[in-house]
Scaffold this motif. Structure first.
Motif, PDB file in Angstrom:
ATOM      1  N   GLU A 235      -2.305  11.745  -4.400  1.00  0.00           N
ATOM      2  CA  GLU A 235      -2.713  11.539  -3.017  1.00  0.00           C
ATOM      3  C   GLU A 235      -2.082  10.270  -2.449  1.00  0.00           C
ATOM      4  O   GLU A 235      -1.547   9.429  -3.182  1.00  0.00           O
ATOM      5  CB  GLU A 235      -4.241  11.459  -2.939  1.00  0.00           C
ATOM      6  CG  GLU A 235      -4.930  12.757  -3.340  1.00  0.00           C
ATOM      7  CD  GLU A 235      -6.442  12.658  -3.236  1.00  0.00           C
ATOM      8  OE1 GLU A 235      -6.941  11.537  -2.987  1.00  0.00           O
ATOM      9  OE2 GLU A 235      -7.105  13.693  -3.405  1.00  0.00           O
TER      10      GLU A 235
ATOM     11  N   ASP B  12       0.833  -1.196   0.000  1.00  0.00           N
ATOM     12  CA  ASP B  12       0.000   0.000   0.000  1.00  0.00           C
ATOM     13  C   ASP B  12       0.873   1.254   0.000  1.00  0.00           C
ATOM     14  O   ASP B  12       1.925   1.295   0.656  1.00  0.00           O
ATOM     15  CB  ASP B  12      -0.902   0.033   1.238  1.00  0.00           C
ATOM     16  CG  ASP B  12      -1.966  -1.050   1.217  1.00  0.00           C
ATOM     17  OD1 ASP B  12      -2.291  -1.555   0.124  1.00  0.00           O
ATOM     18  OD2 ASP B  12      -2.454  -1.403   2.313  1.00  0.00           O
ATOM     19  N   LYS B  13       0.432   2.269  -0.730  1.00  0.00           N
ATOM     20  CA  LYS B  13       1.135   3.547  -0.693  1.00  0.00           C
ATOM     21  C   LYS B  13       0.864   4.220   0.643  1.00  0.00           C
ATOM     22  O   LYS B  13      -0.293   4.384   1.045  1.00  0.00           O
ATOM     23  CB  LYS B  13       0.671   4.448  -1.843  1.00  0.00           C
ATOM     24  CG  LYS B  13       1.392   5.796  -1.868  1.00  0.00           C
ATOM     25  CD  LYS B  13       0.938   6.685  -3.019  1.00  0.00           C
ATOM     26  CE  LYS B  13       1.704   8.006  -2.994  1.00  0.00           C
ATOM     27  NZ  LYS B  13       1.299   8.919  -4.074  1.00  0.00           N
ATOM     28  N   ARG B  14       1.926   4.636   1.343  1.00  0.00           N
ATOM     29  CA  ARG B  14       1.769   5.230   2.668  1.00  0.00           C
ATOM     30  C   ARG B  14       2.578   6.511   2.839  1.00  0.00           C
ATOM     31  O   ARG B  14       2.777   6.967   3.974  1.00  0.00           O
ATOM     32  CB  ARG B  14       2.195   4.215   3.748  1.00  0.00           C
ATOM     33  CG  ARG B  14       1.337   2.966   3.775  1.00  0.00           C
ATOM     34  CD  ARG B  14       1.653   2.101   4.995  1.00  0.00           C
ATOM     35  NE  ARG B  14       2.994   1.555   4.931  1.00  0.00           N
ATOM     36  CZ  ARG B  14       3.308   0.388   4.347  1.00  0.00           C
ATOM     37  NH1 ARG B  14       2.348  -0.327   3.780  1.00  0.00           N
ATOM     38  NH2 ARG B  14       4.544  -0.048   4.334  1.00  0.00           N
TER      39      ARG B  14
ATOM     40  N   ARG C 278      -4.697   2.399  -8.704  1.00  0.00           N
ATOM     41  CA  ARG C 278      -5.741   3.055  -7.932  1.00  0.00           C
ATOM     42  C   ARG C 278      -7.073   2.875  -8.654  1.00  0.00           C
ATOM     43  O   ARG C 278      -7.204   3.272  -9.825  1.00  0.00           O
ATOM     44  CB  ARG C 278      -5.405   4.540  -7.765  1.00  0.00           C
ATOM     45  CG  ARG C 278      -6.383   5.323  -6.914  1.00  0.00           C
ATOM     46  CD  ARG C 278      -6.006   6.786  -6.868  1.00  0.00           C
ATOM     47  NE  ARG C 278      -4.771   7.029  -6.129  1.00  0.00           N
ATOM     48  CZ  ARG C 278      -3.848   7.898  -6.495  1.00  0.00           C
ATOM     49  NH1 ARG C 278      -3.983   8.592  -7.612  1.00  0.00           N
ATOM     50  NH2 ARG C 278      -2.765   8.075  -5.757  1.00  0.00           N
ATOM     51  N   TYR C 279      -8.042   2.259  -7.984  1.00  0.00           N
ATOM     52  CA  TYR C 279      -9.387   2.077  -8.534  1.00  0.00           C
ATOM     53  C   TYR C 279      -9.361   1.401  -9.907  1.00  0.00           C
ATOM     54  O   TYR C 279     -10.075   1.800 -10.837  1.00  0.00           O
ATOM     55  CB  TYR C 279     -10.126   3.418  -8.627  1.00  0.00           C
ATOM     56  CG  TYR C 279     -10.111   4.205  -7.347  1.00  0.00           C
ATOM     57  CD1 TYR C 279     -10.614   3.668  -6.158  1.00  0.00           C
ATOM     58  CD2 TYR C 279      -9.544   5.488  -7.305  1.00  0.00           C
ATOM     59  CE1 TYR C 279     -10.575   4.392  -4.982  1.00  0.00           C
ATOM     60  CE2 TYR C 279      -9.512   6.211  -6.125  1.00  0.00           C
ATOM     61  CZ  TYR C 279     -10.028   5.664  -4.971  1.00  0.00           C
ATOM     62  OH  TYR C 279      -9.982   6.373  -3.807  1.00  0.00           O
TER      63      TYR C 279
ATOM     64  N   ASP D   9      -2.819   7.262  -1.477  1.00  0.00           N
ATOM     65  CA  ASP D   9      -3.671   6.073  -1.492  1.00  0.00           C
ATOM     66  C   ASP D   9      -3.292   5.243  -2.706  1.00  0.00           C
ATOM     67  O   ASP D   9      -2.469   5.648  -3.541  1.00  0.00           O
ATOM     68  CB  ASP D   9      -5.157   6.434  -1.512  1.00  0.00           C
ATOM     69  CG  ASP D   9      -5.581   7.160  -2.790  1.00  0.00           C
ATOM     70  OD1 ASP D   9      -4.696   7.606  -3.560  1.00  0.00           O
ATOM     71  OD2 ASP D   9      -6.787   7.284  -3.028  1.00  0.00           O
ATOM     72  N   GLY D  10      -3.834   4.045  -2.798  1.00  0.00           N
ATOM     73  CA  GLY D  10      -3.501   3.156  -3.889  1.00  0.00           C
ATOM     74  C   GLY D  10      -2.502   2.091  -3.461  1.00  0.00           C
ATOM     75  O   GLY D  10      -2.088   2.010  -2.297  1.00  0.00           O
TER      76      GLY D  10
END
Length: 244
Positions: free
Chosen positions: A153, A143-145, A177-178, A155-156
């Motif tokens: 952003e 996870d991107k942190r 992402r999504y 997330d992802g």
């Protein structure tokens, strides 16, 4: 100079697909070293290739790069028992260093790869270390942190290909992402022994490389801002560590 060190004359490419398409590439070079046998350069080259523990990982975790990596591993209950740690990174050049991505391959005493540390730096002076366990093809996900770009952003999920380099270096990081992939980066190159002649050639081919890389990233950010790409605010809880 230590014979285990190597240089990779690299070709780096960044591709952004959302909300606008933006791609750029540049040439640079990276060092590949054994943390227990860092290069010893001639005195006149030392200002152009320095390695300092404080440029990486957690402050206060150790006075050596090896000690800092071992401290991170210990926090995850990993003990290499003195096994080899190799690293791909940029060196300090005339007192300045910028490592967008540093990689540490952590082996146990049997030579088996236990994990990879992928340390990301942003242009604000922050850093974050991802500990990942790769499969037999060098692939991993995490996870991107960490806030890297003001146009992305936090997330992802990153998918990574982090095969330890041999004759060829081929690293790839893709942000998902999504169901889409808004960002991808690749770094490729061929191995050259870190002889004095090859170090000088790398310096001439990419002079002041860390400064130039940081400048290029900032220029691309200005171009995205000029195209109206919205800026993502920095999280209040952003992990940020500065060298002591």
């Amino acid at each position: 100079m230590n014979g285990s060190a190597a240089l990779y004359r690299t070709r780096i490419r960044h591709v952004r697909t959302e909300p606008v398409h933006n791609a750029f590439r540049y040439r640079s070079y990276s060092w590949f070293v054994d943390l227990d046998a860092l290069p010893r350069l001639p005195w006149w080259l030392r200002p152009f290739a320095g390695f300092r523990a404080e440029d990486h990982l957690e402050a206060g975790a150790g006075r050596t790069l090896r000690g800092r990596v071992d401290a991170v591993l210990a926090a995850h209950d990993i003990d290499l028992r003195g096994g080899q740690i190799t690293a791909l990174m940029n060196a300090r050049v005339v007192g300045y260093v910028f490592n967008p991505l540093s990689l540490f391959w952590c082996h146990d005493t049997d030579g088996d790869l236990r994990c990879v540390l992928a340390e990301v730096h942003n242009t604000y002076g922050g850093r974050h270390c991802y500990l990942v366990r790769t499969d037999r093809n060098g692939r991993a996900e995490t996870d991107k942190r960490f806030y890297v770009s003001p146009f992305n952003e936090v997330d992802g999920v990153y998918s990574m290909r982090l095969t330890e380099p041999a004759d060829v270096l081929d690293v790839r990081v893709v942000l998902h992402r999504y169901g889409r992939a808004p960002f991808a980066a690749t770094m490729r190159g061929r191995r050259r022994p870190a002889t004095t002649a090859n170090v000088v050639c790398a310096l001439l081919a990419a002079p002041l490389a860390p400064l130039v890389v940081a400048a290029r990233i900032r220029v691309q950010g200005i171009r995205l801002w000029a195209r109206g790409v919205p800026i993502a605010p920095r999280p209040a809880t952003e992990e940020k560590e500065r060298a002591p």
